[in-house]
Motif scaffolding. Structure first.
Motif, PDB file in Angstrom:
ATOM      1  N   TYR A  83      43.573  63.138  96.388  1.00 41.02           N
ATOM      2  CA  TYR A  83      43.431  64.349  97.197  1.00 41.02           C
ATOM      3  C   TYR A  83      44.519  64.254  98.265  1.00 41.02           C
ATOM      4  N   LEU A 127      40.819  57.912 101.441  1.00 40.62           N
ATOM      5  CA  LEU A 127      40.148  59.017 102.126  1.00 40.62           C
ATOM      6  C   LEU A 127      38.787  58.607 102.672  1.00 40.62           C
ATOM      7  N   MET A 158      39.341  56.778 105.828  1.00 40.45           N
ATOM      8  CA  MET A 158      39.705  57.661 106.947  1.00 40.45           C
ATOM      9  C   MET A 158      38.551  58.566 107.357  1.00 40.45           C
ATOM     10  N   VAL A 191      37.317  61.038 105.650  1.00 39.92           N
ATOM     11  CA  VAL A 191      37.502  62.424 105.214  1.00 39.92           C
ATOM     12  C   VAL A 191      36.498  62.796 104.116  1.00 39.92           C
ATOM     13  N   PHE A 220      34.218  68.932 110.111  1.00 38.35           N
ATOM     14  CA  PHE A 220      35.652  69.223 110.054  1.00 38.35           C
ATOM     15  C   PHE A 220      36.270  69.262 111.451  1.00 38.35           C
ATOM     16  N   VAL A 251      35.896  67.258 113.900  1.00 33.37           N
ATOM     17  CA  VAL A 251      36.316  65.964 114.445  1.00 33.37           C
ATOM     18  C   VAL A 251      37.428  65.304 113.632  1.00 33.37           C
ATOM     19  N   MET A 252      37.858  65.934 112.540  1.00 35.37           N
ATOM     20  CA  MET A 252      38.882  65.286 111.730  1.00 35.37           C
ATOM     21  C   MET A 252      40.247  65.361 112.395  1.00 35.37           C
ATOM     22  N   GLY A 253      40.954  64.230 112.373  1.00 33.41           N
ATOM     23  CA  GLY A 253      42.279  64.193 112.984  1.00 33.41           C
ATOM     24  C   GLY A 253      42.453  62.915 113.789  1.00 33.41           C
TER      25      GLY A 253
END
Lengths: 283, 326
Positions: B221, B260, B263, B265, B315, B317-319
């Motif tokens: 992905y 992923l 991380m 995700v 989503f 908080v992703m980053g």
């Protein structure tokens, strides 16, 4: 407070066009006296080609002078993938910061436009192609959430190649994050106005930029999902004239209007006065 | 005759030897039988060894394997009574995305997924699983049906990416993807997404804004394909890119299920049999079924408002961000 300080953000000396007295227009290839272009808001007087300008310049063109209060200005990128390249991502970030005089590819803040309060976020192509990584996504989400909270309009100006490759999947997820933030914002009654400048592509177009209640583009801007070169290589055909230009998108029903840079502020004011303005019937 | 990838060639050779011996052993010679057993064990160990240290690029190739089970295979293996629905009611029916109602473990659901197709004709007809805007708009129509009829949604992701073409741009490829991200983030019904093969950028994410995002062990992905990434980084004046560059690019992109998961995700990795999902589709499907069932019953126990709040946070908080001190 963090009002714009002129001395910090002087732009007139640092224009993103070739050095010298003369500039070559990317639109009509004419050689034009540089001062004339500058006087004309960085628009070619011959063919109306809109040169790319910095985020700061765009903000100054739109807002009531001195009304901008930046948010998220302290956010900077990390290197979550430890991305391998000839030039390490961290170095690229440093170079971009030096080159663009910005900490990241977006500047966001609250502002006034003809007295109307609004939240504004602007992407700058000079910072790694205006690409969206974690920080751009975060700033967008913050801006959108603040606009929801304070019940003010949200305005974005984009100039971006898309998601930032160097942050991998986390960049892709910013598309979900920003679109979700817009979905929250749109539960309220305030408008989201998206302004597309040259160029707007990939993960930025395919997320918040195309979700405006009203979408405006600068003349002749290239706007799309896949870049023209990728399409050409895939279909092995030459692309038609004017393909993916702002006028092409208007013709295909993808945007509301194409507006000249010099008319942008007035257009926004008119829209805001219509949408958030008074409701009383004059008797 | 199964299709082998380059790095599987040693196994392929062994297996063809075994086949040959088996043909010879029709008479029931005990010596040959034991030899076959020995070789079979050797092949199994060899494959396990190869698969225990796959590179990122090799994983990408497995994720794209022509024999890998596709959306319709999984629907057939883990669901009953599938009724396929067609068309976006605007322009066309896009065969690169399939979807409809089906029964999953006694729950009626809406299932949507990319379909790459098999064999030249079908693959061309399905545009190799690369959707046009009408594909995403069909998906959106089905998502809206799910919301109205209060049916949970299961999406299966397997695409190189949204198609880059003239018609796709004319009809608003970017808008159709953006619209799906927007609508999925607030869709009032539980959503589970499973990356079963290739998760190619925005074209994959357009079916992937979900409460649970799962990936098969050998799926990938990514924000850009290793080829695209390598071309940007290393392609200069028409030089041909080599496997070495694809290896480097795929490693840089950290695009495997394991990356992923690390991380944060994705929520879970669904294991595959040694050799990949295509070597034992039924076993893979049964693991997919078990995992999805567990997540679905968890989600269905919660109120939809809680589910939606959690989806937004997920989503949000992703980053990876650094806050500098003023």
């Amino acid at each position: 407070m963090a009002w714009f300080k002129k001395e910090k953000y002087t732009i007139s000396k640092k224009v993103k066009v070739p050095e010298g007295l003369w500039v070559k227009c990317d639109g009509c290839r004419e050689i034009i006296y540089r001062k004339e272009v500058e006087k004309n808001l960085q628009v070619c007087p011959k063919c109306n080609y809109h040169f790319r300008i910095s985020a700061i310049e765009r903000i100054q063109l739109l807002i009531d002078e001195g009304s901008f209060k930046e948010i998220g200005g302290n956010l900077t990128s990390m290197d979550p993938l430890n991305f391998k390249d000839q030039v390490p991502y961290k170095e690229r970030l440093k170079d971009a910061q030096k080159k663009s005089n910005m900490k990241e590819a977006a500047i966001a803040g609250e502002t006034l436009i003809e007295g109307y309060p609004a939240m504004l976020i602007v992407l700058d192509f000079a910072f790694m192609g205006g690409s969206m990584g974690s920080v751009v996504g975060e700033k967008f989400a913050l801006t959108s959430e603040k606009a929801s909270e304070e019940e003010v309009p949200l305005i974005s100006i984009t100039s971006s190649g898309g998601a930032r490759m160097q942050e991998g999947i986390l960049s892709l997820m910013q598309m979900a994050k920003t679109s979700a933030a817009i979905a929250m914002f749109k539960k309220g009654v305030m408008p989201y106005i998206s302004i597309l400048a040259d160029p707007t592509f990939g993960g930025v177009t395919a997320s918040f930029a195309m979700l405006g209640d009203i979408i405006i583009a600068e003349p002749k801007s290239l706007i799309g999902f896949a870049g023209p070169r990728v399409i050409e290589q895939t279909i092995k055909q030459q692309l038609p004239d004017g393909f993916q230009r702002a006028e092409f998108l208007l013709q295909h029903g993808m945007i509301d209007m194409v507006v000249n840079r010099k008319d942008l502020r007035q257009t926004i004011i008119k829209l805001l006065s219509m949408i958030v303005g008074g409701e009383k019937v004059k008797t | 005759m199964p299709y082998y990838l380059d790095f599987e060639k040693p196994v392929a050779e062994l297996e063809s030897k075994i086949e040959e011996l088996k043909r010879l052993a029709d008479g029931g010679d005990m010596n040959i039988a034991s030899e076959i057993k020995r070789l079979e064990k050797k092949a199994k160990d060899l494959r396990a060894n190869i698969f225990s240290k796959l590179t990122h690029w090799q994983k990408t190739l497995i994720a794209r394997h022509v024999e890998r089970p596709q959306t319709l295979d999984y629907i057939g293996l883990i669901m009953e009574d599938f009724i396929e629905l067609h068309g976006d009611r605007c322009f066309a029916d896009d065969p690169s995305i399939v979807g409809g109602f089906a029964r999953f473990s006694n729950v009626s659901v809406v299932v949507i997924g990319h379909q790459k197709g098999r064999g030249t004709n079908e693959r061309i007809w399905r545009n190799f699983g690369q959707p046009h805007p009408e594909g995403y708009r069909k998906a959106l129509r089905l998502l809206k049906l799910a919301e109205r009829f209060k049916k949970p949604v299961i999406t299966l992701i397997d695409t190189t990416g949204a198609y880059p073409g003239i018609g796709a741009e004319e009809r608003g490829q970017a808008e159709s993807i953006a619209r799906n991200l927007f609508e999925m983030s607030i869709l009032r019904t539980p959503i589970i997404s499973i990356v079963i093969g290739e998760g190619g950028s925005g074209g994959a994410l357009a079916l992937g804004v979900a409460d649970r995002v799962l990936m098969l062990e050998h799926s990938v992905y990514s924000v850009i394909s290793p080829e695209g990434c390598a071309a940007i980084l290393w392609k200069k004046d028409g030089n041909e890119l080599t496997q070495e560059e694809y290896e480097k690019a795929s490693e840089s992109l950290k695009l495997t299920a394991q990356d992923l998961f690390e991380m944060g995700v994705i929520d879970e990795i669904i294991p595959e049999p040694v050799g990949g999902a295509h070597r034992a589709p039924k076993d893979t499907a049964s693991d997919v079924k078990k995992t999805v069932r567990r997540h679905l019953s968890e989600l269905m126990e919660n109120s939809i408002d809680t589910v939606l709040e959690e989806r937004y946070r997920k989503f949000r908080v992703m980053g990876a961000i650094k806050k500098e001190l003023a």
